[in-house]
Design a protein around this motif. Structure first.
Motif, mmCIF file in Angstrom:
data_model
loop_
_atom_site.group_PDB
_atom_site.id
_atom_site.type_symbol
_atom_site.label_atom_id
_atom_site.label_comp_id
_atom_site.label_asym_id
_atom_site.label_seq_id
_atom_site.Cartn_x
_atom_site.Cartn_y
_atom_site.Cartn_z
ATOM 1 N N ALA A 227 0.811 -1.220 0.000
ATOM 2 C CA ALA A 227 0.000 0.000 0.000
ATOM 3 C C ALA A 227 0.841 1.267 0.000
ATOM 4 C CB ALA A 227 -0.931 0.008 1.214
ATOM 5 N N GLY A 228 2.131 1.144 0.283
ATOM 6 C CA GLY A 228 2.991 2.309 0.287
ATOM 7 C C GLY A 228 2.941 3.059 1.589
ATOM 8 N N PRO A 229 3.468 4.217 1.677
ATOM 9 C CA PRO A 229 3.916 5.077 0.577
ATOM 10 C C PRO A 229 5.281 4.690 0.006
ATOM 11 C CG PRO A 229 4.346 6.183 2.643
ATOM 12 C CD PRO A 229 3.637 4.883 2.977
ATOM 13 N N ASP A 230 6.068 3.907 0.754
ATOM 14 C CA ASP A 230 7.374 3.494 0.230
ATOM 15 C C ASP A 230 7.190 2.410 -0.819
ATOM 16 O OD1 ASP A 230 8.774 5.204 1.976
ATOM 17 O OD2 ASP A 230 8.661 3.705 3.578
ATOM 18 N N LEU A 231 8.189 2.266 -1.672
ATOM 19 C CA LEU A 231 8.135 1.240 -2.703
ATOM 20 C C LEU A 231 8.484 -0.118 -2.122
ATOM 21 C CD1 LEU A 231 9.829 3.050 -5.719
ATOM 22 C CD2 LEU A 231 7.388 2.646 -5.335
ATOM 23 N N LEU A 232 7.805 -1.141 -2.618
ATOM 24 C CA LEU A 232 8.118 -2.529 -2.319
ATOM 25 C C LEU A 232 8.698 -3.130 -3.590
ATOM 26 C CD1 LEU A 232 8.052 -5.086 -0.571
ATOM 27 C CD2 LEU A 232 5.722 -5.487 -1.441
ATOM 28 N N TYR A 233 9.928 -3.599 -3.501
ATOM 29 C CA TYR A 233 10.585 -4.201 -4.649
ATOM 30 C C TYR A 233 10.476 -5.713 -4.578
ATOM 31 C CZ TYR A 233 12.554 0.374 -5.558
ATOM 32 O OH TYR A 233 12.691 1.706 -5.827
ATOM 33 N N LEU A 234 10.068 -6.308 -5.687
ATOM 34 C CA LEU A 234 10.053 -7.753 -5.829
ATOM 35 C C LEU A 234 11.123 -8.108 -6.849
ATOM 36 C CD1 LEU A 234 6.274 -8.717 -6.096
ATOM 37 C CD2 LEU A 234 7.786 -8.933 -4.130
ATOM 38 N N PHE A 235 12.045 -8.938 -6.438
ATOM 39 C CA PHE A 235 13.083 -9.371 -7.365
ATOM 40 C C PHE A 235 12.646 -10.680 -8.011
ATOM 41 C CE2 PHE A 235 15.384 -6.627 -4.348
ATOM 42 C CZ PHE A 235 15.853 -5.701 -5.262
ATOM 43 N N TRP A 236 12.932 -10.817 -9.303
ATOM 44 C CA TRP A 236 12.440 -11.964 -10.063
ATOM 45 C C TRP A 236 12.825 -13.306 -9.457
ATOM 46 C CZ3 TRP A 236 8.332 -11.034 -12.369
ATOM 47 C CH2 TRP A 236 8.114 -9.851 -13.044
ATOM 48 N N PRO A 237 14.008 -13.499 -8.898
ATOM 49 C CA PRO A 237 14.292 -14.802 -8.278
ATOM 50 C C PRO A 237 13.340 -15.122 -7.119
ATOM 51 C CG PRO A 237 16.326 -13.593 -8.614
ATOM 52 C CD PRO A 237 15.203 -12.643 -8.920
ATOM 53 N N VAL A 238 12.882 -14.107 -6.404
ATOM 54 C CA VAL A 238 11.917 -14.310 -5.321
ATOM 55 C C VAL A 238 10.579 -14.747 -5.905
ATOM 56 C CG1 VAL A 238 10.565 -13.105 -3.549
ATOM 57 C CG2 VAL A 238 13.040 -12.762 -3.689
ATOM 58 N N VAL A 239 10.165 -14.093 -6.968
ATOM 59 C CA VAL A 239 8.887 -14.421 -7.596
ATOM 60 C C VAL A 239 8.894 -15.862 -8.109
ATOM 61 C CG1 VAL A 239 7.345 -13.896 -9.535
ATOM 62 C CG2 VAL A 239 8.339 -12.035 -8.175
#
Length: 154
Positions: free
Chosen positions: A33-45
């Motif tokens: 929901a933010g306000p900060d960005l949540l990064y998903l890295f492809w190896p995690v996905v």
């Protein structure tokens, strides 16, 4: 402060049999929901997809379609970004791993290298092995320590 999550957080949020299922789901909602960005890295996905669709790992695995739908739902959120390897990744990986990563250490070094490459310092995870890497903050959101989770700077 932007952050990322490890595959284990995604798995807990999807696995209704896990004792921290509800907490993991709430954490994902708050982070996405933010306000900060949540990064998903492809190896995690892709690690998440591998685990939650595997009948030898989960007693009630998700169908590949449901697992992919969970990923799409998260990626569609306005404060979520997916990132992968950029120019110079290999050199940074070798420096991060000190050419010592083997076995199960390799995916951890891969993830930490991606964090460093993209300037992400905080990761939510129960993987204690991540604490051995310098310059990242590992937060176990389910630890019973005061403050809602143990934070460790390696």
């Amino acid at each position: 402060m932007s952050a990322t999550i490890d595959a284990n957080i995604l798995v807990y949020a999807s696995n209704q049999a896990d004792p921290v299922h509800a907490q993991a789901g709430r954490l994902l909602q708050v982070l996405a929901a933010g306000p900060d960005l949540l990064y998903l890295f492809w190896p995690v996905v892709v690690g998440y997809l591998r685990i939650v669709s595997h009948s030898a790992i989960l007693s009630r695995p998700l169908s590949p379609r449901d697992a992919a739908g969970n990923v799409e739902s998260l990626l569609s959120r306005g404060h979520v970004r997916a990132l992968g390897e950029g120019e110079g990744f290999w050199e940074l990986f070798r420096a991060t791993s000190r050419d010592q990563a083997r076995g199960n250490d390799v995916p951890d070094a891969h993830l930490v290298t991606l964090m460093r490459q993209h300037g992400v310092r905080r990761i939510y995870s129960r993987d204690a092995g991540l604490r051995r890497f310098a310059d990242i903050e590992v937060v176990d959101p389910f630890a019973s320590a005061p403050g809602g989770g143990r934070r460790s700077r390696a």
